[in-house]
Each structure stands twice: as C-alpha cells, then as structure tokens.
Design an enzyme around this catalytic site. Structure first.
Site, PDB file in Angstrom:
ATOM      1  N   GLY A 125       0.811  -1.219   0.000  1.00 28.57           N
ATOM      2  CA  GLY A 125       0.000   0.000   0.000  1.00 28.57           C
ATOM      3  C   GLY A 125       0.840   1.263   0.000  1.00 28.57           C
ATOM      4  N   CYS A 167      -4.622   8.153   8.812  1.00 33.43           N
ATOM      5  CA  CYS A 167      -3.999   7.845  10.105  1.00 33.43           C
ATOM      6  C   CYS A 167      -4.485   8.654  11.308  1.00 33.43           C
ATOM      7  CB  CYS A 167      -2.492   8.008   9.985  1.00 33.43           C
ATOM      8  SG  CYS A 167      -1.765   6.837   8.823  1.00 33.43           S
ATOM      9  N   LYS A 172      -7.913   7.696  12.978  1.00 34.78           N
ATOM     10  CA  LYS A 172      -7.922   6.294  13.432  1.00 34.78           C
ATOM     11  C   LYS A 172      -6.936   6.070  14.574  1.00 34.78           C
ATOM     12  CE  LYS A 172      -4.946   3.618  10.530  1.00 34.78           C
ATOM     13  NZ  LYS A 172      -3.889   3.127  11.393  1.00 34.78           N
ATOM     14  N   ARG A 180      -8.496  26.179   2.549  1.00 30.38           N
ATOM     15  CA  ARG A 180      -7.059  25.915   2.741  1.00 30.38           C
ATOM     16  C   ARG A 180      -6.223  27.187   2.797  1.00 30.38           C
ATOM     17  NH1 ARG A 180      -5.956  20.581   4.196  1.00 30.38           N
ATOM     18  NH2 ARG A 180      -7.591  19.310   3.266  1.00 30.38           N
TER      19      ARG A 180
END
Ligand code: NAI
Length: 480
Positions: free
Chosen positions: A10, A272, A275, A447
């Site tokens: 991945g 990431c 989680k 942004r």
C-alpha cells in the site's frame, strides 16, 4: 544476500520497500499483497498510488532487487526479515467499534507467517498498531512455531503522503523497538544495518517494543493536536477580526513551539490521524485513564466542528440555502500531491452540502471518478478497508458530476469550495472563472491559498478560514 519480504503493497509498503531496494542493492526486496489488481499495477507503467519521485525509483529497481508478487506464501517462507505493512483500520463492529484498531488483517498475516515458515525470521511491525500488539503477535507465532525462532520488532513508519520519498530518504528519525534480550538486540542490529545504508547512525533510535509502538500513536496525536489547536483559534479569529495566519506566524516564531503544522484549514484528514487517535483514546479507556482519553478525544471533536463550521459558513452566506445551486469543489484528496482520499474532509463537506440539496461539480487532479463516487456513497469507517474490497456503485450519488478541469467545475456555479491545497489552484485565472459564474459569486477557501484581496477586487465574496470576514458574510446570521 539478505532477503526482505513486505506484506502489504500500500501507501507505506510500496514506497518504503522501493527506497530500501534503491539504497541497499545487496538486499532482495519482495513486496507481496493479496490484491491481484494492486500487484498488477505495481508491475505496470501506472503505479497504484501517486507519490512524487516514486515512479523513478520503482523503474530503477524493479526486476533487479525489487519485486512485486501475489505469491505471498513462497516469498514469506524465503525471507529473513518480514515487514508487515497491512492496513489496521478502525473496528466497525463489535467490542470497541468506532475506536479500537481492527487487527484482522494483521492477525491473518501473522498466522500465515507461522504456517509457511521453515527458518528463523525477524518480523517487523510496520503498520501502526495498538501498544502491546507485539505481545499478541508473538503468542500467535510462538504457539504455532514448529521450533522456529521469531523476533518481533516494532519499526513504525513516520512518512507523510505527498512527501513520502523525501521523508524516506532523509528521515527525522528511524525508530526500532525490540526486546531487551540478546536475541532481541541482535534482531535490532540486523534491522539497523539495513537503514544504516543511508540513514546516519544518530538518527536511528532504539527503544523497547512498547515505547516504539506507543511513540507512533503519540506522534500522530501530537501532530493532529496542533492542527486542531490552530483550527480552534481560527474560529476565534473570525469572531474577533484577528487573522489566523498572522497569529500562527507570531506563535510559531517561538522556538519552543515552532512554525510547522500551524496552518488553519477545513480540517485534517488522511488514513492515520483520526484512526490512531481513536485507538489511543480506546487504549486510555481500557487502562482506566478516562481524563487522558477525553483530552485526546477533543482533538477529533474540534476537527469535526471545523468541517461543520465550514459548511455552515457556505450555507449561511448563500442566503441559508444551497438547494439546487451548483457548487464547484476544487480538490478532493486529503492533501496536495496525493490521490489518497481516506478521511479527507472533502467527504464530510460534500455529504453535508448534498444533504442540503446542492449540486456538486468536483475536480481533483489525482482522484478518479470511481473513487469519489465510492467515497460519497460509503458509510463512515468503511473507507479504511482496502480499495479492492470496497463496493463500486457508479451513479449512486446523483447530483454529483466529476470533471477534469477547474474551469469546467466552476462554469455556471454559484460558489467554489477549495478543499485541497493543490498548487494549481493558486494560479487559476480567477477573472475567467468569475466571468463564467452565477452572481453573486462566492469563494470558500478551506485551505487559505487564494489571494483574498485580489479575489475581492474581481468581485468575489470570499470566505477564508480564520481571516477577517467579508462584510457580506459578517452580515449573514450563522446557521446554528
Ligand atoms: P493500504 O491499505 O494502502 O495498504 C495495505 C495493504 O495490505 C493493502 O493493499 C491490502 O490488500 C494488504 N493486505 C491486507 N491484508 C493482507 C494479507 N493478509 N496479506 C497480504 N496483503 C494484505 O494501507 P497503508 O496506508 O499502506 O497503511 C498500512 C499501515 O501503515 C497502517 O497501519 C497505517 O496506519 C500505517 N501508516 C500509514 C501511513 C500513511 O501515510 N498511509 C503512514 C504511516 C503509517
């Protein structure tokens, strides 16, 4: 010749192994995966992930000392060092659902290693795992060992997508955790020798297993916390007339704080941060530390608040209704220079706008139409399972068109939402865009990349996170 096998081709397994192969010509590296389509792509001209600099490295090493294969068992059996870089998503069902890490993929990899191994192995945790996972893995391996010696190491990966190759070439640190026994120290040295081909010795840190496992969760929590801190400030800036860019510049000049990771935005994303923090929260709760758990939980709450706040600004500025209005979404990936959309704030923003019956026209230079359709039709957390295991249901999401040009996305639109900081969005011909939009024409910059003054001069009504509000927007009552 040392043989390395990496399970999981991945975003982490592919680039890290490509760099090891490049820097260590004397080591044979095989990356294996259960996904046939992923491995086929790694062996083709069109790699399965977009990462600046990656393609060149793969082309240099592939077929020499870098191989991609679906023959998982044979390559695991032949390897001296096995990296496990499989996905570790948030559990969606059962005990700890929505918080704990789902170690199904990890456990099945460990069981397979135990099944096929006939020689001693060093097994390296590359995936981000809950602290103490090494203990569970060791149990699985040793109970099925057939006399084989396994040494488990924790070697969490700190690369950031979009700059993965740079990060791997020149890491701030490489962290290796292992047992404090002679065999454990020998295994640490073996892995250290691999990295020492290009990483200066003083940047290779060795610790015990639990410190290494926890350091990765802690690092991601600290990084995400900085973003939530500046995002929380951005709300206060809007309320007071301060400018968040000026505030973060002034704050970041303090060397104890530092200037990196202090940009306000529509929220953090990526596979990431959320989680890993949820996982950290769960671990704290399981260890009887509710106050610590609540502290970290707040980082995610502020991130959710920031996405909601952004949508509320869009809707309230546009007369409290976006129903039937075309809104151009510029950028869908969770950050620039990647095609990865896992947990991108764009998903939540788009879903909320669709709930308010907006019509969306989405453009991202690296994200495919299929991926956007999948993301917008999927339940929360389902995204974090390998892409080939996700259902593709084109057409599920009506009221969404996906286009391959920012100008096309904005044609006849009432508003533009900038959700990824792609460089090309800074240099668009905004006059041309304005001329082809419905009026009043709005830009909502999630942004902070556009020149607010210039866009206002063109005639746009501009909202830029944490910046002094456009008089138009100030006068509109915010939606609760
Ligand atoms: P990914 O989902 O891109 O790749 C994981 C791969 O593992 C998939 O291709 C899947 O098919 C494969 N796989 C799953 N079970 C398998 C098995 N039993 N045998 C063979 N292959 C199997 O995930 P990604 O992003 O590479 O992340 C991997 C780990 O690295 C996660 O724990 C993540 O938290 C961590 N990490 C990710 C970073 C990132 O930027 N994406 C950065 C640092 C760590």
């Amino acid at each position: 010749m040392v043989k390395i096998c990496c399970i999981g081709a991945g975003y982490v397994g592919g680039p890290t192994m490509a760099v090891i192969a490049l820097k260590c010509p004397s080591i044979q590296v095989v990356v294996v995966d259960i996904s046939v389509s992923r491995i086929t792509a790694w062996n083709s001209e069109q790699l399965p992930i977009y990462e600046p600099g990656l393609e060149d490295i793969v082309k240099q090493c592939r077929g020499k000392n870098l191989f991609f294969s679906t023959d998982v068992e044979k390559n695991v059996a032949e390897a001296d060092i096995i990296f496990v870089s499989v996905n570790t998503p948030t559990k969606t069902q059962g005990l700890g659902a929505g918080r704990a890490a789902d170690l199904t993929y990890w456990e099945s990899a460990a069981r397979m290693i135990a099944d096929v191994s006939t020689s001693n192995k060093i097994v390296v945790e590359k995936s981000t795992v809950p602290v103490k996972t090494a203990e569970a893995i060791e149990k699985i391996l040793s109970f099925n060992s057939k006399g084989i010696n396994y040494q488990i190491l924790s070697n969490p990966e700190f690369l950031a997508e979009g700059t993965a190759i740079q990060d791997l070439f020149n890491p701030d640190r490489v962290l290796i955790g292992g047992k404090e026994t002679p065999d454990g120290q020998k295994a640490i040295q073996t892995l250290k020798d691999v990295y020492a081909h290009w990483v200066p010795e003083d940047r290779i840190i060795t610790t015990n297993l639990w410190s290494a496992e926890l350091s990765k969760l802690a690092a991601n929590a600290f990084l995400a916390q900085r973003i939530s801190s500046v995002n929380a400030m951005s709300a206060l800036c809007e309320a007071t007339g301060a400018d968040v860019s000026q505030v973060s510049h002034a704050v970041g000049k303090d060397t104890r704080i530092g200037s990196k990771f202090l940009n306000a935005s529509v929220g953090f994303g990526g596979s990431c941060f959320q989680k890993d923090i949820l996982n950290l929260v769960y671990i704290c709760e399981c260890n009887g530390l509710p106050e610590v758990a609540n502290y970290w939980k707040q980082v995610i709450k502020v991130n959710d608040y920031q996405k909601k706040r952004f949508v509320n600004r869009v809707v309230s500025s546009m007369f409290n209704t976006v129903s039937g209005k075309k809104i151009a979404i510029l950028g869908f990936a969770f950050k620039k220079d990647t095609g990865d959309t896992r947990e991108t704030p764009a998903i939540d923003v788009c879903k909320e706008l669709l709930r308010d019956r907006a019509r969306l026209s989405i453009y991202d230079p690296q994200v495919t139409m299929d991926q956007i359709q999948r993301d917008l039709s999927m339940d929360k957390f389902d995204w974090d399972h390998p892409v080939h295991l996700q259902p593709v249901s084109p057409g599920t999401v009506k009221k969404v068109s996906i286009v391959w040009d920012a100008y096309e996305a904005a044609r006849d639109a009432h508003a533009i939402c900038i959700l990824t900081e792609w460089d090309e969005f800074k240099t668009l011909d905004y006059q041309r865009i304005f001329d082809n939009m419905q009026k009043p024409a709005f830009v909502f910059d999630g942004r902070n990349i556009v020149n607010v003054r210039k866009l206002r001069e063109i005639g746009f009504i501009v909202y830029s996170i944490g910046k002094p509000l456009d008089p138009w927007i100030k006068d509109m009552p915010a939606v609760a």
